[in-house]
Design a protein around this motif. Sequence first.
Motif, PDB file in Angstrom:
ATOM      1  N   HIS A  92      -0.348  -8.396  -0.591  1.00  0.00           N
ATOM      2  CA  HIS A  92       0.543  -8.287   0.558  1.00  0.00           C
ATOM      3  C   HIS A  92       1.041  -6.852   0.719  1.00  0.00           C
ATOM      4  O   HIS A  92       2.215  -6.600   0.915  1.00  0.00           O
ATOM      5  CB  HIS A  92       1.722  -9.250   0.406  1.00  0.00           C
ATOM      6  N   THR A  93       0.129  -5.918   0.608  1.00  0.00           N
ATOM      7  CA  THR A  93       0.466  -4.522   0.830  1.00  0.00           C
ATOM      8  C   THR A  93      -0.420  -3.971   1.940  1.00  0.00           C
ATOM      9  O   THR A  93      -1.364  -4.622   2.369  1.00  0.00           O
ATOM     10  CB  THR A  93       0.276  -3.686  -0.455  1.00  0.00           C
ATOM     11  N   ASN A  94      -0.092  -2.802   2.414  1.00  0.00           N
ATOM     12  CA  ASN A  94      -0.875  -2.162   3.455  1.00  0.00           C
ATOM     13  C   ASN A  94      -1.011  -0.682   3.123  1.00  0.00           C
ATOM     14  O   ASN A  94      -0.489  -0.224   2.114  1.00  0.00           O
ATOM     15  CB  ASN A  94      -0.206  -2.349   4.825  1.00  0.00           C
ATOM     16  N   GLY A  95      -1.679   0.046   3.963  1.00  0.00           N
ATOM     17  CA  GLY A  95      -1.809   1.482   3.793  1.00  0.00           C
ATOM     18  C   GLY A  95      -1.382   2.205   5.053  1.00  0.00           C
ATOM     19  O   GLY A  95      -1.364   1.623   6.133  1.00  0.00           O
ATOM     20  N   LEU A 131      -4.459   8.906   2.889  1.00  0.00           N
ATOM     21  CA  LEU A 131      -4.150   7.485   2.842  1.00  0.00           C
ATOM     22  C   LEU A 131      -3.143   7.235   1.732  1.00  0.00           C
ATOM     23  O   LEU A 131      -3.363   7.639   0.586  1.00  0.00           O
ATOM     24  CB  LEU A 131      -5.411   6.664   2.561  1.00  0.00           C
ATOM     25  N   TYR A 132      -2.021   6.598   2.087  1.00  0.00           N
ATOM     26  CA  TYR A 132      -0.999   6.201   1.122  1.00  0.00           C
ATOM     27  C   TYR A 132      -1.021   4.686   1.056  1.00  0.00           C
ATOM     28  O   TYR A 132      -0.962   4.015   2.086  1.00  0.00           O
ATOM     29  CB  TYR A 132       0.396   6.672   1.565  1.00  0.00           C
ATOM     30  N   ALA A 133      -1.090   4.139  -0.168  1.00  0.00           N
ATOM     31  CA  ALA A 133      -1.129   2.687  -0.319  1.00  0.00           C
ATOM     32  C   ALA A 133      -0.664   2.301  -1.716  1.00  0.00           C
ATOM     33  O   ALA A 133      -0.907   3.017  -2.684  1.00  0.00           O
ATOM     34  CB  ALA A 133      -2.540   2.153  -0.074  1.00  0.00           C
ATOM     35  N   SER A 134      -0.015   1.150  -1.788  1.00  0.00           N
ATOM     36  CA  SER A 134       0.334   0.552  -3.073  1.00  0.00           C
ATOM     37  C   SER A 134      -0.890  -0.206  -3.553  1.00  0.00           C
ATOM     38  O   SER A 134      -1.511  -0.939  -2.792  1.00  0.00           O
ATOM     39  CB  SER A 134       1.517  -0.400  -2.882  1.00  0.00           C
ATOM     40  N   ASP A 135      -1.234  -0.043  -4.824  1.00  0.00           N
ATOM     41  CA  ASP A 135      -2.474  -0.649  -5.308  1.00  0.00           C
ATOM     42  C   ASP A 135      -2.323  -2.122  -5.679  1.00  0.00           C
ATOM     43  O   ASP A 135      -3.301  -2.798  -5.939  1.00  0.00           O
ATOM     44  CB  ASP A 135      -3.065   0.149  -6.458  1.00  0.00           C
ATOM     45  N   GLY A 136      -1.097  -2.637  -5.710  1.00  0.00           N
ATOM     46  CA  GLY A 136      -0.905  -4.057  -5.953  1.00  0.00           C
ATOM     47  C   GLY A 136      -1.005  -4.477  -7.406  1.00  0.00           C
ATOM     48  O   GLY A 136      -0.862  -5.646  -7.719  1.00  0.00           O
ATOM     49  N   SER A 137      -1.262  -3.521  -8.314  1.00  0.00           N
ATOM     50  CA  SER A 137      -1.356  -3.877  -9.727  1.00  0.00           C
ATOM     51  C   SER A 137       0.048  -4.140 -10.281  1.00  0.00           C
ATOM     52  O   SER A 137       1.048  -3.992  -9.588  1.00  0.00           O
ATOM     53  CB  SER A 137      -2.033  -2.757 -10.509  1.00  0.00           C
ATOM     54  N   SER A 138       0.114  -4.516 -11.524  1.00  0.00           N
ATOM     55  CA  SER A 138       1.402  -4.731 -12.163  1.00  0.00           C
ATOM     56  C   SER A 138       1.423  -3.944 -13.464  1.00  0.00           C
ATOM     57  O   SER A 138       0.681  -4.290 -14.383  1.00  0.00           O
ATOM     58  CB  SER A 138       1.618  -6.215 -12.423  1.00  0.00           C
ATOM     59  N   PRO A 139       2.158  -2.863 -13.599  1.00  0.00           N
ATOM     60  CA  PRO A 139       3.045  -2.318 -12.591  1.00  0.00           C
ATOM     61  C   PRO A 139       2.250  -1.620 -11.486  1.00  0.00           C
ATOM     62  O   PRO A 139       1.165  -1.100 -11.735  1.00  0.00           O
ATOM     63  CB  PRO A 139       3.888  -1.302 -13.354  1.00  0.00           C
ATOM     64  N   LEU A 152       7.723   2.311  -7.581  1.00  0.00           N
ATOM     65  CA  LEU A 152       8.033   1.783  -6.253  1.00  0.00           C
ATOM     66  C   LEU A 152       7.727   0.297  -6.145  1.00  0.00           C
ATOM     67  O   LEU A 152       8.055  -0.322  -5.143  1.00  0.00           O
ATOM     68  CB  LEU A 152       7.249   2.537  -5.171  1.00  0.00           C
ATOM     69  N   GLY A 153       7.090  -0.280  -7.139  1.00  0.00           N
ATOM     70  CA  GLY A 153       6.715  -1.685  -7.081  1.00  0.00           C
ATOM     71  C   GLY A 153       5.624  -1.928  -6.046  1.00  0.00           C
ATOM     72  O   GLY A 153       5.071  -0.999  -5.463  1.00  0.00           O
ATOM     73  N   LYS A 154       5.299  -3.196  -5.834  1.00  0.00           N
ATOM     74  CA  LYS A 154       4.349  -3.547  -4.771  1.00  0.00           C
ATOM     75  C   LYS A 154       5.063  -3.299  -3.453  1.00  0.00           C
ATOM     76  O   LYS A 154       6.095  -3.891  -3.167  1.00  0.00           O
ATOM     77  CB  LYS A 154       3.921  -4.996  -4.892  1.00  0.00           C
ATOM     78  N   THR A 155       4.503  -2.407  -2.669  1.00  0.00           N
ATOM     79  CA  THR A 155       5.211  -1.841  -1.528  1.00  0.00           C
ATOM     80  C   THR A 155       4.400  -1.933  -0.247  1.00  0.00           C
ATOM     81  O   THR A 155       3.207  -1.669  -0.251  1.00  0.00           O
ATOM     82  CB  THR A 155       5.522  -0.354  -1.819  1.00  0.00           C
ATOM     83  N   THR A 156       5.074  -2.308   0.847  1.00  0.00           N
ATOM     84  CA  THR A 156       4.494  -2.149   2.175  1.00  0.00           C
ATOM     85  C   THR A 156       5.048  -0.848   2.744  1.00  0.00           C
ATOM     86  O   THR A 156       6.160  -0.427   2.400  1.00  0.00           O
ATOM     87  CB  THR A 156       4.838  -3.332   3.103  1.00  0.00           C
ATOM     88  N   LEU A 157       4.270  -0.203   3.596  1.00  0.00           N
ATOM     89  CA  LEU A 157       4.606   1.138   4.074  1.00  0.00           C
ATOM     90  C   LEU A 157       4.621   1.209   5.586  1.00  0.00           C
ATOM     91  O   LEU A 157       3.878   0.496   6.262  1.00  0.00           O
ATOM     92  CB  LEU A 157       3.578   2.141   3.558  1.00  0.00           C
ATOM     93  N   LEU A 158       5.444   2.120   6.084  1.00  0.00           N
ATOM     94  CA  LEU A 158       5.468   2.436   7.505  1.00  0.00           C
ATOM     95  C   LEU A 158       5.658   3.933   7.629  1.00  0.00           C
ATOM     96  O   LEU A 158       6.580   4.496   7.020  1.00  0.00           O
ATOM     97  CB  LEU A 158       6.616   1.692   8.200  1.00  0.00           C
ATOM     98  N   GLY A 159       4.772   4.583   8.364  1.00  0.00           N
ATOM     99  CA  GLY A 159       4.924   6.008   8.609  1.00  0.00           C
ATOM    100  C   GLY A 159       5.962   6.246   9.683  1.00  0.00           C
ATOM    101  O   GLY A 159       6.006   5.540  10.696  1.00  0.00           O
ATOM    102  N   CYS A 174       9.296   2.728   2.691  1.00  0.00           N
ATOM    103  CA  CYS A 174       8.642   1.934   1.654  1.00  0.00           C
ATOM    104  C   CYS A 174       9.521   0.721   1.355  1.00  0.00           C
ATOM    105  O   CYS A 174      10.645   0.878   0.877  1.00  0.00           O
ATOM    106  CB  CYS A 174       8.477   2.755   0.379  1.00  0.00           C
ATOM    107  N   LEU A 175       9.014  -0.469   1.639  1.00  0.00           N
ATOM    108  CA  LEU A 175       9.758  -1.705   1.358  1.00  0.00           C
ATOM    109  C   LEU A 175       9.059  -2.419   0.218  1.00  0.00           C
ATOM    110  O   LEU A 175       7.918  -2.863   0.365  1.00  0.00           O
ATOM    111  CB  LEU A 175       9.805  -2.601   2.593  1.00  0.00           C
ATOM    112  N   ASP A 176       9.734  -2.530  -0.942  1.00  0.00           N
ATOM    113  CA  ASP A 176       9.081  -3.216  -2.052  1.00  0.00           C
ATOM    114  C   ASP A 176       9.309  -4.721  -1.949  1.00  0.00           C
ATOM    115  O   ASP A 176      10.135  -5.190  -1.175  1.00  0.00           O
ATOM    116  CB  ASP A 176       9.489  -2.637  -3.407  1.00  0.00           C
ATOM    117  N   GLU A 177       8.546  -5.474  -2.730  1.00  0.00           N
ATOM    118  CA  GLU A 177       8.582  -6.934  -2.623  1.00  0.00           C
ATOM    119  C   GLU A 177       9.920  -7.530  -3.044  1.00  0.00           C
ATOM    120  O   GLU A 177      10.218  -8.671  -2.726  1.00  0.00           O
ATOM    121  CB  GLU A 177       7.449  -7.553  -3.429  1.00  0.00           C
ATOM    122  N   ASP A 178      10.762  -6.747  -3.737  1.00  0.00           N
ATOM    123  CA  ASP A 178      12.085  -7.225  -4.131  1.00  0.00           C
ATOM    124  C   ASP A 178      13.145  -6.957  -3.078  1.00  0.00           C
ATOM    125  O   ASP A 178      14.303  -7.327  -3.253  1.00  0.00           O
ATOM    126  CB  ASP A 178      12.496  -6.599  -5.462  1.00  0.00           C
TER     127      ASP A 178
END
Length: 109
Positions: A2-5, A12-20, A40-47, A54-58
């Motif tokens: 549930h991440t984007n780039g 390209l900036y993107a959260s890789d979704g791994s843990s951490p 930054l945790g699992k993060t969705t992004l908006l330029g 950066c909005l993390d899943e928490d």
Amino acid sequence: EHTNGVVANGVLYASDGSSPAYLTAIDLDDGECLFKERGLGKTTLLGAGDELLCLDEDGRLRLARPEAGGLKRLGEREVLEPNAWTVPTLVGDRLYLRDSFRIVALELP
């Protein structure tokens, strides 16, 4: 996942979704990894101009500016509860965020 780039200035900036999770920056011209940053945790992004929201899943919202070698964090605030997986939406000066329970609208300066 549930991440984007986000693409800005050929990167390209993107959260890789791994843990951490890592926020990764990749140069689109040559495929070179410019940086990988933890914390930054699992993060969705908006330029937003030269910055990233950066909005993390928490539910923590961060404002950051990409720089050579990493992100300069400009501020952060908890705005939602966990399972904030929806990409932020910016309409004019209003930022819309959502988690599993509610929608929040924030007016940006």
